[in-house]
Motif scaffolding. Structure first.
Motif, short mmCIF file in Angstrom:
data_model
loop_
_atom_site.label_atom_id
_atom_site.label_comp_id
_atom_site.label_asym_id
_atom_site.label_seq_id
_atom_site.Cartn_x
_atom_site.Cartn_y
_atom_site.Cartn_z
N GLY A 173 -4.43 1.59 7.16
CA GLY A 173 -5.44 1.98 6.18
C GLY A 173 -5.75 3.46 6.13
N THR A 174 -5.22 4.23 7.08
CA THR A 174 -5.44 5.67 7.09
C THR A 174 -4.20 6.40 6.61
OG1 THR A 174 -7.02 5.54 8.93
CG2 THR A 174 -5.98 7.67 8.53
N VAL A 175 -4.36 7.22 5.59
CA VAL A 175 -3.27 8.01 5.05
C VAL A 175 -3.49 9.47 5.42
CG1 VAL A 175 -2.06 8.76 2.96
CG2 VAL A 175 -2.98 6.44 3.10
N THR A 176 -2.45 10.09 5.95
CA THR A 176 -2.49 11.53 6.23
C THR A 176 -1.56 12.22 5.26
OG1 THR A 176 -2.92 11.13 8.59
CG2 THR A 176 -2.10 13.32 7.96
N SER A 216 0.83 -1.21 0.00
CA SER A 216 0.00 0.00 0.00
C SER A 216 0.86 1.26 0.00
CB SER A 216 -0.93 0.00 1.22
OG SER A 216 -1.85 -1.07 1.16
N VAL A 217 1.90 1.27 0.84
CA VAL A 217 2.80 2.42 0.90
C VAL A 217 3.47 2.65 -0.44
CG1 VAL A 217 4.98 3.24 1.89
CG2 VAL A 217 3.19 2.33 3.38
N GLU A 218 3.90 1.57 -1.09
CA GLU A 218 4.55 1.71 -2.39
C GLU A 218 3.59 2.26 -3.44
OE1 GLU A 218 5.98 -2.19 -3.15
OE2 GLU A 218 7.56 -2.09 -1.61
N GLN A 219 2.33 1.84 -3.39
CA GLN A 219 1.35 2.35 -4.33
C GLN A 219 1.02 3.81 -4.07
OE1 GLN A 219 -2.11 -0.05 -5.28
NE2 GLN A 219 -1.08 -1.91 -4.59
N ILE A 220 0.93 4.18 -2.81
CA ILE A 220 0.68 5.59 -2.47
C ILE A 220 1.81 6.47 -3.00
CG2 ILE A 220 0.49 7.25 -0.57
CD1 ILE A 220 -0.69 4.85 1.08
N ARG A 221 3.04 6.03 -2.75
CA ARG A 221 4.21 6.78 -3.22
C ARG A 221 4.19 6.93 -4.74
NH1 ARG A 221 8.13 3.31 -1.66
NH2 ARG A 221 8.02 4.07 0.48
N LYS A 222 3.88 5.85 -5.44
CA LYS A 222 3.84 5.87 -6.90
C LYS A 222 2.76 6.83 -7.40
CE LYS A 222 3.32 2.83 -10.91
NZ LYS A 222 3.12 1.42 -11.35
N GLY A 266 -5.57 -0.82 -0.13
CA GLY A 266 -5.31 -0.79 1.31
C GLY A 266 -5.57 0.55 1.96
N VAL A 267 -6.06 1.52 1.20
CA VAL A 267 -6.36 2.84 1.75
C VAL A 267 -7.86 2.93 2.03
CG1 VAL A 267 -6.39 5.33 1.31
CG2 VAL A 267 -4.44 3.94 0.58
N ASP A 268 -8.21 3.10 3.30
CA ASP A 268 -9.60 3.19 3.71
C ASP A 268 -10.03 4.64 3.95
OD1 ASP A 268 -9.82 0.35 3.78
OD2 ASP A 268 -8.82 0.36 5.74
N GLN A 269 -9.07 5.46 4.37
CA GLN A 269 -9.40 6.85 4.70
C GLN A 269 -8.21 7.75 4.36
OE1 GLN A 269 -9.90 7.59 8.89
NE2 GLN A 269 -10.92 9.56 8.60
N VAL A 270 -8.51 8.92 3.83
CA VAL A 270 -7.47 9.91 3.54
C VAL A 270 -7.78 11.19 4.31
CG1 VAL A 270 -6.38 11.35 1.76
CG2 VAL A 270 -7.03 8.99 1.23
N ILE A 271 -6.83 11.58 5.14
CA ILE A 271 -6.94 12.84 5.89
C ILE A 271 -6.07 13.86 5.17
CG2 ILE A 271 -6.57 13.99 8.09
CD1 ILE A 271 -6.84 11.23 9.43
N ALA A 315 -5.73 10.67 -5.85
CA ALA A 315 -4.73 9.68 -6.25
C ALA A 315 -4.44 8.71 -5.11
CB ALA A 315 -3.45 10.38 -6.68
N THR A 316 -4.37 9.22 -3.90
CA THR A 316 -4.10 8.36 -2.74
C THR A 316 -5.22 7.36 -2.52
OG1 THR A 316 -2.84 10.16 -1.71
CG2 THR A 316 -3.58 8.38 -0.28
N LYS A 317 -6.46 7.77 -2.75
CA LYS A 317 -7.60 6.88 -2.56
C LYS A 317 -7.57 5.71 -3.54
CE LYS A 317 -10.66 10.51 -0.79
NZ LYS A 317 -11.85 11.35 -1.07
N ARG A 318 -6.86 5.88 -4.66
CA ARG A 318 -6.80 4.79 -5.65
C ARG A 318 -5.88 3.65 -5.21
NH1 ARG A 318 -6.81 9.17 -9.57
NH2 ARG A 318 -4.53 9.07 -9.70
N ALA A 319 -5.01 3.92 -4.26
CA ALA A 319 -4.07 2.89 -3.82
C ALA A 319 -4.80 1.83 -3.01
CB ALA A 319 -2.95 3.52 -2.99
#
Length: 212
Positions: free
Chosen positions: A59-62, A32-38, A85-90, A79-83
Motif C-alpha cells: 500500500g505504500t508507493v515510493t 494496484s501496480v498496473e494502475q500506478i503504472r498506467k 490499493g495505495v494508502d501512502q505516497v512517499i 496520479a499515484t494516489k488515485r490508484a
C-alpha cells in the motif's frame, strides 16, 4: 543437461534478487501496480527530459526520479494516489532547476542521440518506446538502476536525458551494450556539458530453452 538447467535457473533467481526484484505479489497488489503504472504513463507533461521510477510495498508507493516540467512532481504524486490499493505516497522526485543553459544542452543532446542512425529506432515512432514495446503482465518489474535500485522505470522514451547544472545523465533501458556505448559517445560529443554519467541499463534477452 537437466542439472545444468537447474543450476542456471537458480543463478538467474539470485541475479533477480540482486537486481532488486520484488517478491511475489497477490492479485490485488498486481492490480494496484498496473494502475500506478498506467496513471504515471498518462501524465501529460512527462517526457524525455524527466525520469520517473516507483516501488510498491503493501500500500505504500515510493516515487523517485527527476522532474523537468514544473508540475510533474505534484502531478505524479496526485496520479499515484488515485490508484486503488495505495494508502501512502512517499514523493522523492527531485525537481530540476530552471536554466536556459541546461535547456539548450538538453535539446542538443536529444538531437545527437535520437537522430543518430544507429539509435534512431529508439526515437518516438521508431517502435522501441519503453512503455509500449514491453507488454507488462501482472506484477512488479524492477530494473537494476544504480540510482534507484529495486524500482521500476516508467516512460515512453527508452533513453531519458537528465541535465542538471550542465551535467548530463542518461537513464533508461537499451537493448545492447553497443547501443549504450553509442549513446554515451553521442552525449559526450555535445559541446558545453560538464560531464556525462551513463546509467543506461542493458536489458538482457530471456534465455533460450535447452533441450536434452
Amino acid at each position: 543437461m537437466q542439472r545444468h538447467v537447474r543450476v542456471a535457473t537458480a543463478v538467474a533467481g539470485v541475479a533477480l534478487m540482486l537486481a532488486g526484484a520484488q517478491p511475489y505479489l497477490g492479485a490485488d497488489e498486481k492490480s494496484s501496480v498496473e494502475q500506478i503504472r498506467k496513471e504515471l504513463l498518462q501524465l501529460p507533461y512527462y517526457g524525455v527530459f524527466d525520469f520517473l521510477a516507483f516501488s510498491y510495498d503493501k500500500g505504500t508507493v515510493t516515487l523517485m526520479g527527476y522532474a523537468y516540467h514544473s508540475t510533474l512532481k505534484h502531478d505524479a504524486a496526485q496520479a499515484t494516489k488515485r490508484a486503488s490499493g495505495v494508502d501512502q505516497v512517499i514523493d522523492k522526485i527531485e525537481e530540476l532547476p530552471v536554466s536556459q543553459f541546461d535547456d539548450e544542452l538538453r535539446w542538443r543532446t536529444y538531437y545527437a542521440i535520437y537522430r543518430d542512425p544507429f539509435l534512431s529506432r529508439y526515437a518516438p515512432g521508431g517502435g522501441m518506446l519503453w512503455g509500449h514495446r514491453h507488454p507488462f503482465g501482472g506484477g512488479f518489474h524492477a530494473m537494476h538502476l544504480r540510482r534507484f535500485p529495486g524500482m521500476e522505470p516508467v516512460g515512453d522514451y527508452p533513453l531519458h536525458i537528465i541535465v542538471d547544472r550542465g551535467k548530463i545523465t542518461l537513464l533508461g533501458v537499451v537493448d545492447t551494450e553497443g547501443d549504450k556505448t553509442v549513446a554515451d559517445m553521442r552525449a559526450r560529443d555535445v559541446p558545453g556539458s560538464f560531464g556525462v554519467d551513463n546509467e543506461l541499463v542493458v536489458e538482457k534477452s530471456p534465455p533460450k530453452s535447452t533441450k536434452d
